[in-house]
Design an enzyme around this catalytic site. Sequence first.
Site: not given
Length: 491
Positions: A339, A234, A239, A92, A344, A177
């Site tokens: 989106k 997001d 990015h 926990d 892509k 990333h």
Amino acid sequence: MVNNTNTRCDLMLFGALGDLAQRKLFPAFYQLDRAGLLAEGSRILAIARTEADTKGVREQLFDKLKHHVKAEEFEPEVAERFLQRVEYQLLDFNDPAGYEALKDWRDAPNNELIVYMATPPSMYGVIARNLKAADCCNEKTRVVVEKPIGHDLESSRVINDELGAVYNENQLFRIDHYLGKETVQNLIALRFANNLFASQWDQNHISHVEITVAESVGIEGRWGYFDQAGQIRDMVQNHLLQLLCLIAMDPPADLSADSIRDEKVKVLKALKQVTPDMMDRYVVRGQYTAGTSDGKPVPGYLEEEGANKGSETETFVALKAEIDNWRWSGVPFYIRTGKRLPEKLSQIIIHFKPAPHYIFDPDQKHLANNKLIIRLQPDEGMSLKILTKDQGLDKGMRLRQGPLELTFSETFETERIPDAYERLLWEVMKGNQYLFVRRDEVEYAWRWVDQVIRNWKDSGEPPKRYAAGTWGPVASIAMITRDGRSWYEDA
Ligand code: BG6
């Protein structure tokens, strides 16, 4: 087995049974092990709140690896060997007493300690404090945290303060990333290893820059998180702004983390504020409705599982960013991301200015500027569009635009391009921070994004709708057309 680090690592992975860990982190560690880059004796403590034991977790991870690693790269015996490094610890995160078990696990204190928090950011402070209280970390420990660091400038400061209360900045590895993607790193090589471009990289020679990061997927079961964030938090805050910085930054003195990050921060500081009266011309936000993806019908954002029907969260953003400095004055950076777009695709296009005096067929004047196309995904590579004469007696001096092409997989016969997380974890193990985001970068990025979000809120305007499978609201096309330009489409 090659071991290029000579360093044994102990990794404490918080949130080890979550989606990120299973989809990205364990496969990345598996690949490092497969490549011989994990030193003998390196270990992973998988920590989560779910009742389970090491045997069960190893079995579960074996299945997940099999699922997430490409079939041709999945070697069962390597996976078995790798999983012998993994032990499971139920914890926990809020309970300080539980951390004693982590201390017991550290029976090889000479191993470098890496703490990876693949948890909601609200847990970072608690975990950091409890680790310290249990004497589970010291000034050599490296700590990896995921985005989002907060949802605005203020909340990011709270998280950064909490982490900063326990760790020094040189211990913190904030992941974006995109910085681990091969082609993103290539931007540094392209710009600073090729003098050819150095002299061309400014407002005298470049007319505008486009950055597109398009995804064909929708929300993929993440509605709860995504609806609070939206595409600007997001994707743009991290990015897209990182890509913009790498394109726009001045040459760093060297490749050290701080030299690179200092230059990126200068760009973020110089981003022109978007005032309320500029919003119509500078920003477009959209939300997808039902449409098609890969030829199949897909629901709209408001019909996704778990959706709140009244949500006005954006799933698409197009922005015109301007950088107020000598190098970039008057050069717009058009950025768009969304989106449920048709494919892509992540690419950056540098549009060079035309030659100062045009002597060819006036009908072809629209062709007369060079473009450098940097493809981040798929088909990582670069293409420089140059003008040549069309062949044939009947063609006179008609021009043709053709590519000087560099597709990494073909030109270098690359066996495989490592996933971004493999590179990032490898850099953490080596203690190299240049691919990680410093506190001030995060905060300046929020400062710029916050004012756009504030303007949206104040205007009360809902996002513009676009059908899934299209390139976003028509307003995004209008935004760039108004400046006499268009989004680049490869013919
Ligand atoms: C993540 C976002 O950071 O990046 C996701 O949270 C997005 O919403 C993802 O899908 C895109 O990453 P990539 O590497 O697939 O382009």
